[in-house]
Design an enzyme around this catalytic site. Sequence first.
Site, PDB file in Angstrom:
ATOM      1  N   MET B  52       0.856  -1.197   0.000  1.00  0.00           N
ATOM      2  CA  MET B  52       0.000   0.000   0.000  1.00  0.00           C
ATOM      3  C   MET B  52       0.893   1.248   0.000  1.00  0.00           C
ATOM      4  O   MET B  52       0.444   2.344   0.335  1.00  0.00           O
ATOM      5  CB  MET B  52      -0.942  -0.019   1.195  1.00  0.00           C
ATOM      6  CG  MET B  52      -1.893  -1.238   1.156  1.00  0.00           C
ATOM      7  SD  MET B  52      -3.481  -0.979   1.974  1.00  0.00           S
ATOM      8  CE  MET B  52      -2.952  -0.650   3.650  1.00  0.00           C
ATOM      9  N   HIS B  59       9.138  -3.401   3.485  1.00  0.00           N
ATOM     10  CA  HIS B  59       8.894  -3.494   2.037  1.00  0.00           C
ATOM     11  C   HIS B  59      10.198  -3.713   1.274  1.00  0.00           C
ATOM     12  O   HIS B  59      10.268  -4.529   0.348  1.00  0.00           O
ATOM     13  CB  HIS B  59       8.259  -2.196   1.506  1.00  0.00           C
ATOM     14  CG  HIS B  59       6.959  -1.846   2.148  1.00  0.00           C
ATOM     15  ND1 HIS B  59       6.819  -0.756   2.984  1.00  0.00           N
ATOM     16  CD2 HIS B  59       5.738  -2.429   2.083  1.00  0.00           C
ATOM     17  CE1 HIS B  59       5.558  -0.675   3.390  1.00  0.00           C
ATOM     18  NE2 HIS B  59       4.884  -1.684   2.871  1.00  0.00           N
ATOM     19  N   GLN B 171       5.912 -11.355   7.268  1.00  0.00           N
ATOM     20  CA  GLN B 171       5.272 -12.100   8.348  1.00  0.00           C
ATOM     21  C   GLN B 171       4.524 -11.209   9.323  1.00  0.00           C
ATOM     22  O   GLN B 171       3.656 -11.680  10.049  1.00  0.00           O
ATOM     23  CB  GLN B 171       6.312 -12.933   9.111  1.00  0.00           C
ATOM     24  CG  GLN B 171       5.630 -14.013   9.973  1.00  0.00           C
ATOM     25  CD  GLN B 171       6.463 -14.475  11.125  1.00  0.00           C
ATOM     26  OE1 GLN B 171       7.582 -14.935  10.909  1.00  0.00           O
ATOM     27  NE2 GLN B 171       5.951 -14.362  12.337  1.00  0.00           N
ATOM     28  N   LYS B 172       4.829  -9.917   9.344  1.00  0.00           N
ATOM     29  CA  LYS B 172       4.126  -9.024  10.276  1.00  0.00           C
ATOM     30  C   LYS B 172       2.620  -9.150  10.098  1.00  0.00           C
ATOM     31  O   LYS B 172       1.867  -9.148  11.058  1.00  0.00           O
ATOM     32  CB  LYS B 172       4.558  -7.568  10.085  1.00  0.00           C
ATOM     33  CG  LYS B 172       4.245  -6.719  11.323  1.00  0.00           C
ATOM     34  CD  LYS B 172       4.054  -5.273  10.993  1.00  0.00           C
ATOM     35  CE  LYS B 172       2.750  -5.075  10.275  1.00  0.00           C
ATOM     36  NZ  LYS B 172       2.387  -3.698  10.036  1.00  0.00           N
ATOM     37  N   SER B 208       6.224  -0.389  10.351  1.00  0.00           N
ATOM     38  CA  SER B 208       4.879  -0.282   9.785  1.00  0.00           C
ATOM     39  C   SER B 208       4.673   1.136   9.287  1.00  0.00           C
ATOM     40  O   SER B 208       5.129   2.092   9.920  1.00  0.00           O
ATOM     41  CB  SER B 208       3.827  -0.606  10.847  1.00  0.00           C
ATOM     42  OG  SER B 208       2.547  -0.181  10.403  1.00  0.00           O
TER      43      SER B 208
END
Lengths: 308, 308
Positions: B52, B59, B171-172, B208
């Site tokens: 996103m 990322h 995996q988060k 995040s």
Amino acid sequence: MIAERNSAASSIGANKTKRTAKVKVVTTIREMEIVIERWRGNRKKIGFVPTMGAFHEGHLSLIREARKTCDRVVASIFVNPLQFGPQEDQEAYPRDLKRDTRLAAQEKVDVLFVPAAKEMYPPDFTAQVKVGDQYIRTLCGKNRPEHFAGVTTVVTKLLNIIRPHKTFLGQKDYQQVLIIQRMVVDLNVGCEIVVLPTIRENDGLAKSSRNSYLSEEERRAAPAIYQALKLAEGMLQVGERNPKDMLEAVTKRLRTESLMDVEYVAAKNAYTLEDVNILAGRILVAIAVRLGKARLIDNIMVDVPSGS
Amino acid sequence: MIAERNSAASSIGANKTKRTAKVKVVTTIREMEIVIERWRGNRKKIGFVPTMGAFHEGHLSLIREARKTCDRVVASIFVNPLQFGPQEDQEAYPRDLKRDTRLAAQEKVDVLFVPAAKEMYPPDFTAQVKVGDQYIRTLCGKNRPEHFAGVTTVVTKLLNIIRPHKTFLGQKDYQQVLIIQRMVVDLNVGCEIVVLPTIRENDGLAKSSRNSYLSEEERRAAPAIYQALKLAEGMLQVGERNPKDMLEAVTKRLRTESLMDVEYVAAKNAYTLEDVNILAGRILVAIAVRLGKARLIDNIMVDVPSGS
């Protein structure tokens, strides 16, 4: 497991050729994927005809068009448990793999894909693909909420396995065709959907595997379905624009056959399946009846000039 | 429309190179399909990183692995409206396409795919892809019934457009990863899902995009999430087998931070997301909290020997 089946074309009566026709029968997903990977690597155009078997002329017309327009042709035979309701005819659905294999060979199908239900739907399978309720909760989906979700789910799986350039479907199952087209567009499946006309018996009855359920008497009553559709077409051609009046006349025509139990008679916008107040634009006239043990459907499409 | 973006790698501070890095930015589905068709025709292995945007080290770790193991790398940026509830942060979600483009170029992404919501979801779009409620109505899906159906629907579309050989996920978002894996297996998508470890700040906070919502004070409280997960891991290592006792201790640890509003603390069978009566086998310990405007999630996986 891939099995090569041989069948002498000469054994099919009228169609006598000297060639021994063969078709490769593939029964596992992995083997099918390997075949497709090789064809795709060799840039072959793949045509796909999904069926539930019990081939009739309708299926064969789809296969012939695929054969004419693609380098490789896969026909699948899978009586999809997801699209049958608990009270429906899944167990009784006609099966004749030997005959289907012979016909597929005759029509030069490259692979007949016949997966097992337990491989398509292992115990931990839970996925579902569907389109909006306006398409799936009407006509043949009205009292069968899971039916068309079962169709789009299995077609998604088959399209992912076979990755065809073109998929061939028959107009007889118009709602199913529209739903698959919606699904393919909405999910960017990248496969062309080719729709071919309904194939009929001489008396107009649409070819269907389920016609085999009919008794002699029921079979004599069955052409009333197409006659009722032709009545609708005629009324539209002479200017009828009131859906209620037309549907009443069509229903009355069907009811002249006392064996016929009418499930629905409907006139819909052919693109959206919405009801119409005035019969104009592209109109789908669709019928479903029960005739003895058989549930039969048929439809026609009529382009009604808006101005007339 | 395909736009070539240039960005001087030297403008990203520490990472000074002389080369001018470029990445192709594709904004329409049709152009993306054309690029993929060409790559597939040339037998390139395609790696895909769906995001996103608002790139962080998480990322970038996915992109680097794709770069290492594939011939061509596509990263997508799409803030998917289907997966946000009406009360959620879709509008506020951090966006910085210029920075993302620069980072993608630096990491040698071949194409950054940035489709428009109105092309992904035209007005007549109705399709939905989902997996079973046991996966989507628990943890992060408990009070957001449409969230994970929105995820599987958009991922289906992206996988159909990009047709990658491998897709890279972090995996988060473990529940999301499991759901996508289930969808890919159930629907025979034929794409390998590669899962990479959660990337963390030095104090353990999982990277995040939503960390940018945190005030200084909230940021100081945030590492308690990972500390609580490490507490659970420690308890499992010293023999705790009672989920209730463990989850109480974890919750208590989180509540030492008064700013933290605990949404859930859970111990689940990592394959099925079912609750467990005894902590044994592969256990997922997962946490979701609200911290100011941010909803933060994290998890760890612990293999607990059944016999011990």
